[in-house]
Write a protein that holds these residues in place. Structure first.
Motif, mmCIF file in Angstrom:
data_model
loop_
_atom_site.group_PDB
_atom_site.id
_atom_site.type_symbol
_atom_site.label_atom_id
_atom_site.label_comp_id
_atom_site.label_asym_id
_atom_site.label_seq_id
_atom_site.Cartn_x
_atom_site.Cartn_y
_atom_site.Cartn_z
ATOM 1 N N GLY A 122 0.795 -1.217 0.000
ATOM 2 C CA GLY A 122 0.000 0.000 0.000
ATOM 3 C C GLY A 122 0.825 1.264 0.000
ATOM 4 N N VAL B 174 0.020 4.873 -1.892
ATOM 5 C CA VAL B 174 -1.362 4.905 -2.376
ATOM 6 C C VAL B 174 -2.272 5.407 -1.256
ATOM 7 N N ASP B 175 -3.098 6.377 -1.580
ATOM 8 C CA ASP B 175 -4.078 6.896 -0.624
ATOM 9 C C ASP B 175 -5.324 6.019 -0.704
ATOM 10 N N ALA B 176 -5.473 5.123 0.262
ATOM 11 C CA ALA B 176 -6.568 4.156 0.221
ATOM 12 C C ALA B 176 -7.932 4.827 0.242
ATOM 13 N N SER B 177 -8.019 6.030 0.826
ATOM 14 C CA SER B 177 -9.319 6.709 0.912
ATOM 15 C C SER B 177 -9.808 7.203 -0.438
ATOM 16 N N LYS B 178 -8.907 7.274 -1.404
ATOM 17 C CA LYS B 178 -9.274 7.776 -2.733
ATOM 18 C C LYS B 178 -9.346 6.673 -3.784
ATOM 19 N N LEU B 179 -9.149 5.427 -3.393
ATOM 20 C CA LEU B 179 -9.156 4.331 -4.347
ATOM 21 C C LEU B 179 -10.557 4.072 -4.886
#
Length: 341
Positions: free
Chosen positions: A282, A285-290
């Motif tokens: 991860g 990578v911004d997981a909130s924007k995936l």
């Protein structure tokens, strides 16, 4: 970018730099002794051509005598060899854009015609100027393995078809008393139909696109589909009986180049393995924007490759093409190590 566009770009850059007296040359990866280019004086095993990058940028081609009958040719950073017999010339891989230069180089050392052409593998950049050679010498036969002939038929190749196909059980062919060993590549890391050709007696081996002598491995291991099988192919080349290596790109090769490659691969695998243990899944990578999981793996590989490249820079960073090639190679090693844990 197509091969023709790449060739045009290289040609344009050569014109821009043509007024410079000397371009930057980097250290030898193997501590080689360099000699002035000569079509009359043979290189000793292990010696290399001096200022080869500069010559590729400023000269139409480079022609170097390797043995009494074998010559090394390089133009536009593409290389091959030819053998001068008693009645004709055996030419390997009529390189794209190099047909006229090859004809001129051959004519500079012999009046004999080209009577046979060998395809090492079915990649256009290495065989595209076959029609140029055949126009000058229409009687020349074309020799290739059954794997190459089959590949050409399967893909609907427009290149001249082989006229002498070497069956899977044929381990050599004869050219005017010269035995040319035909060693099928154990792995298809670069091409599905690759073979290694060894000129017995002359002790010259020809296999493009696996080892670029006096350089670290080229970008993406010279267009290999994956890292799987690449090391084994380098080891297979090293196991054969030769003194001079024609690698399709780079300088004239020697045993030291094989040793260098294997050490580099050891260090690259170790550096990638170390980075894989340090970079969390991860990363970057911004997981909130995936909106899809797709960015995760590329971002992970990219950071692993960056760290591995950085860790190798102190040892290899001054060598030819390191910065451009190593990140892609590290990423391929990461994919290999991740897939085959």
């Amino acid at each position: 970018m197509t091969h023709k566009l790449r060739f045009a770009a290289a040609t344009a850059l050569a014109l821009v730099l043509s007024t410079q007296s000397l371009l930057a040359e980097v250290p030898s990866t193997v501590g080689a002794t360099y000699r002035a280019e000569s079509s009359t004086e043979a290189l000793a095993p292990g010696e290399k051509i001096e200022n080869l990058f500069t010559k590729n940028m400023k000269q139409p081609y480079v022609l170097q005598k390797l043995t009494d009958r074998v010559y090394f040719y390089e133009g536009g950073f593409y290389g091959t060899i030819f053998y001068v017999g008693d009645r004709g010339v055996l030419l390997f891989d009529p390189l794209e854009g190099q047909g006229p230069g090859l004809l001129k180089a051959i004519a500079g050392v012999t009046d004999l015609p080209v009577t046979a052409i060998v395809y090492s593998h079915n990649h256009a950049d290495h065989i595209n100027d076959t029609p140029v050679i055949l126009k000058a010498f229409p009687g020349a036969e074309i020799i290739a393995t059954a794997a190459t002939a089959d590949q050409m038929r399967h893909l609907g190749s427009k290149h001249p078809a082989p006229t002498h196909v070497l069956g899977a059980d044929e381990k050599s062919f004869d050219f005017e008393g010269l035995t040319v060993d035909v060693v099928r590549a154990l792995n298809d890391a670069h091409a599905h139909d690759h073979a290694i050709f060894v000129l017995e007696g002359e002790k010259v081996a020809h296999i493009p696109d696996v080892i670029n002598p006096d350089q670290p491995p080229f970008w993406a291991f010279a267009g290999s589909a994956s890292y799987l099988g690449y090391r084994e192919l380098v080891e297979q080349i090293g196991s054969l009986d030769w003194d001079y290596l024609s690698g399709g790109h780079g300088n004239v090769g020697s045993r030291a180049d094989v040793t260098f490659y294997l050490q580099f691969l050891d260090d690259l695998e170790a550096a990638v393995g170390q980075a894989m243990g340090e970079v969390p899944w991860g990363f970057g990578v911004d997981a909130s924007k995936l909106t899809a999981h797709t960015p995760m793996l590329p971002a992970w590989y990219d950071e692993i490759a960056r760290r591995a490249t950085e860790s190798l820079r102190s040892k290899y960073g001054d060598y030819y093409g390191f910065e451009a090639a190593t990140p892609a190679n590290a990423e391929m090693v990461a994919e290999y190590l991740f897939s085959y844990r």
